[in-house]
Design a protein around this motif. Structure first.
Motif, mmCIF file in Angstrom:
data_model
loop_
_atom_site.group_PDB
_atom_site.id
_atom_site.type_symbol
_atom_site.label_atom_id
_atom_site.label_comp_id
_atom_site.label_asym_id
_atom_site.label_seq_id
_atom_site.Cartn_x
_atom_site.Cartn_y
_atom_site.Cartn_z
ATOM 1 N N ASN A 31 0.865 -1.278 -0.102
ATOM 2 C CA ASN A 31 -0.094 0.011 -0.060
ATOM 3 C C ASN A 31 0.654 1.179 0.128
ATOM 4 O OD1 ASN A 31 0.875 0.140 2.654
ATOM 5 N ND2 ASN A 31 -1.307 -0.371 3.676
ATOM 6 N N ARG A 32 2.029 1.144 -0.368
ATOM 7 C CA ARG A 32 2.934 2.193 -0.523
ATOM 8 C C ARG A 32 3.774 2.070 -2.000
ATOM 9 N NH1 ARG A 32 0.640 3.499 3.422
ATOM 10 N NH2 ARG A 32 1.673 4.800 5.144
ATOM 11 N N ARG A 33 3.840 3.173 -2.613
ATOM 12 C CA ARG A 33 4.742 2.912 -3.964
ATOM 13 C C ARG A 33 6.010 3.180 -3.827
ATOM 14 N NH1 ARG A 33 3.501 4.243 -9.430
ATOM 15 N NH2 ARG A 33 5.146 4.630 -10.357
ATOM 16 N N TYR A 34 7.000 1.971 -4.048
ATOM 17 C CA TYR A 34 8.434 2.104 -3.873
ATOM 18 C C TYR A 34 9.395 2.276 -4.954
ATOM 19 C CZ TYR A 34 7.586 -0.700 0.457
ATOM 20 O OH TYR A 34 7.229 -1.080 1.881
ATOM 21 N N LEU A 35 10.117 3.341 -4.835
ATOM 22 C CA LEU A 35 10.939 3.703 -5.727
ATOM 23 C C LEU A 35 11.886 2.750 -6.467
ATOM 24 C CD1 LEU A 35 11.974 7.129 -4.193
ATOM 25 C CD2 LEU A 35 10.036 6.718 -5.328
ATOM 26 N N THR A 36 11.877 2.586 -7.662
ATOM 27 C CA THR A 36 12.710 1.654 -8.435
ATOM 28 C C THR A 36 13.435 2.158 -9.578
ATOM 29 O OG1 THR A 36 10.649 1.084 -10.074
ATOM 30 C CG2 THR A 36 10.689 -0.106 -7.934
ATOM 31 N N ARG A 65 10.344 4.731 -0.500
ATOM 32 C CA ARG A 65 8.935 4.544 -0.884
ATOM 33 C C ARG A 65 8.692 6.100 -0.787
ATOM 34 N NH1 ARG A 65 6.077 1.405 3.904
ATOM 35 N NH2 ARG A 65 6.115 3.126 5.476
ATOM 36 N N TRP A 66 7.076 6.320 -1.376
ATOM 37 C CA TRP A 66 6.525 7.658 -1.247
ATOM 38 C C TRP A 66 6.037 7.507 0.228
ATOM 39 C CZ3 TRP A 66 7.842 11.194 -4.332
ATOM 40 C CH2 TRP A 66 8.060 11.197 -5.651
ATOM 41 N N PRO A 67 5.813 8.690 0.646
ATOM 42 C CA PRO A 67 5.334 8.780 2.107
ATOM 43 C C PRO A 67 3.806 8.492 2.390
ATOM 44 C CG PRO A 67 5.757 10.838 1.705
ATOM 45 C CD PRO A 67 6.189 9.866 0.528
ATOM 46 N N TRP A 68 3.033 8.620 1.437
ATOM 47 C CA TRP A 68 1.648 8.578 1.411
ATOM 48 C C TRP A 68 1.032 7.098 1.127
ATOM 49 C CZ3 TRP A 68 4.002 12.481 -0.905
ATOM 50 C CH2 TRP A 68 4.201 12.566 -2.339
ATOM 51 N N PRO A 69 0.033 6.577 1.454
ATOM 52 C CA PRO A 69 -0.477 5.520 0.951
ATOM 53 C C PRO A 69 -1.190 5.496 -0.290
ATOM 54 C CG PRO A 69 -1.943 6.354 2.663
ATOM 55 C CD PRO A 69 -0.875 7.470 2.606
ATOM 56 N N ARG A 70 -1.385 4.279 -0.902
ATOM 57 C CA ARG A 70 -2.196 4.382 -2.446
ATOM 58 C C ARG A 70 -3.138 3.430 -2.178
ATOM 59 N NH1 ARG A 70 2.042 1.262 -6.404
ATOM 60 N NH2 ARG A 70 2.651 -0.536 -5.107
ATOM 61 N N ALA A 71 -3.958 3.484 -3.146
ATOM 62 C CA ALA A 71 -5.305 2.464 -3.381
ATOM 63 C C ALA A 71 -4.732 1.046 -3.971
ATOM 64 C CB ALA A 71 -6.302 2.959 -3.861
#
Length: 330
Positions: free
Chosen positions: A165-170, A184-190
């Motif tokens: 539920n977080r978007r990791y940087l790749t 990862r980005w700090p805010w959650p995602r759907a």
């Protein structure tokens, strides 16, 4: 969209052996993911006589090791396109999909087993085929609904949802880390609504039906692949979730199963993440795992008391345990 390799990291080269005759009906095929220890890889292939093997050697593997691993292979082995893999990243899934696609194109197998180079069968090929006959049309893949208590951590007590539920940087299908911490980005995602999240492992036994279904989903759903590419440790969630989600798999959706076909000494792991190498000291446990009652698709799953068909991890520098397995179990 067919699955793409990880940018320039995938090194394409023709197969080093002819492989099976295309379209052959087979009870079993193997996708073998390896990166080191050519002697162990050769011994594993030799322990699977007559089985078509689709060998993926990590593109990071040094050329001398790759040459040793792929020299002198029997004609039933096909060396597939190489992917440069990184831990906890989509690249590991990509390597598996590359081998799986090669297997599905080459043979019509009732089951496709995904092995690491450090795996080894505890049963003969004949026994393996007989054991899987009752799984006709069904996969034997460990999968449990998320959230899962044992996937919680002190920092993330949410049953493993933090992996998704977080978007990791790749970069190049590898998760970026800073001082060992994945970024990862700090805010959650759907999470896509179609997905019924499942936890599993990297090593699995696909039915031919599920192998083809998964590859079809990979081709048809680039939107879901974009989601999975930025998750953490997708090799433990992608396949079980995709195949267990009725919105994607329909009537063929996987039922939960916590009784996998591998013996792995997780209690002996010093950190809970890296199981120890198996030696003759494990032989009694290996015998118990091999001679336990078989699991059938209709039986209630018992994660401790059913037969294991494979074990890991083994290495060529300690062959005594494999000699005993060959002599006493297989």
């Amino acid at each position: 969209m067919s699955e793409r390799a990880s940018g320039s990291a995938a090194r394409r080269r023709p197969p080093l052996s002819h492989g099976p005759v295309p379209g052959t009906d087979e009870p079993l095929a193997v996708v073998l993911l390896a990166h080191a220890d050519p002697a162990q890889v050769h011994r594993l292939i030799g322990a699977l006589p007559g089985v078509p093997v689709f060998l993926h050697c990590d593109a990071r593997t040094p050329p001398p090791v790759f040459h040793a691993m792929t020299t002198g292979l029997p004609a039933r082995v096909t060396v597939v396109d190489r992917v440069r893999t990184a831990l906890a990243s989509w690249s590991l899934v990509q390597a598996e999909l590359t081998g799986l696609r090669a297997a599905v194109r080459a043979v019509r197998a009732r089951h496709v087993v995904v092995l690491s180079g450090a795996c080894y069968p505890l049963v003969s090929v004949d026994d393996l085929v007989r054991e899987l006959a009752v799984w006709q049309g069904r996969s034997w893949i460990t999968n449990l609904p998320l959230p899962l208590d044992r996937w919680s951590t002190p920092r993330h007590p949410d049953g493993g949802l933090w992996r998704l539920n977080r978007r990791y940087l790749t970069r190049g299908d590898a998760v970026l880390h800073l001082r060992g911490v994945p970024l990862r980005w700090p805010w959650p995602r759907a999470i896509p609504a179609e997905l019924q999240l499942r936890a599993g492992g990297h090593w699995k036994i696909y039915s031919g039906v599920h192998a083809r279904l998964l590859l079809d989903l990979v081709d048809r759903r680039p939107d879901l692949l974009r989601f999975w590419r930025t998750t953490l440790i997708p090799e433990e969630t992608f396949v079980p979730t995709m195949l267990a989600s009725p919105a994607l798999a329909g009537a063929d959706a996987l039922p939960p199963c916590d009784a996998g076909p591998w013996y792995i000494d997780w209690p002996g792991s010093p950190d809970g993440h890296h199981p120890p190498w198996l030696t003759t000291a494990h032989l009694d446990h290996l015998k118990a795992a091999r001679w336990a009652p078989p699991l059938t698709p209709a039986a209630p799953p018992d994660p401790t008391g059913t037969r294991r068909l494979f074990a890991r991890k083994f290495r060529s520098s300690d062959p005594a345990v494999l000699d005993r397995i060959d002599a006493e179990l297989r």
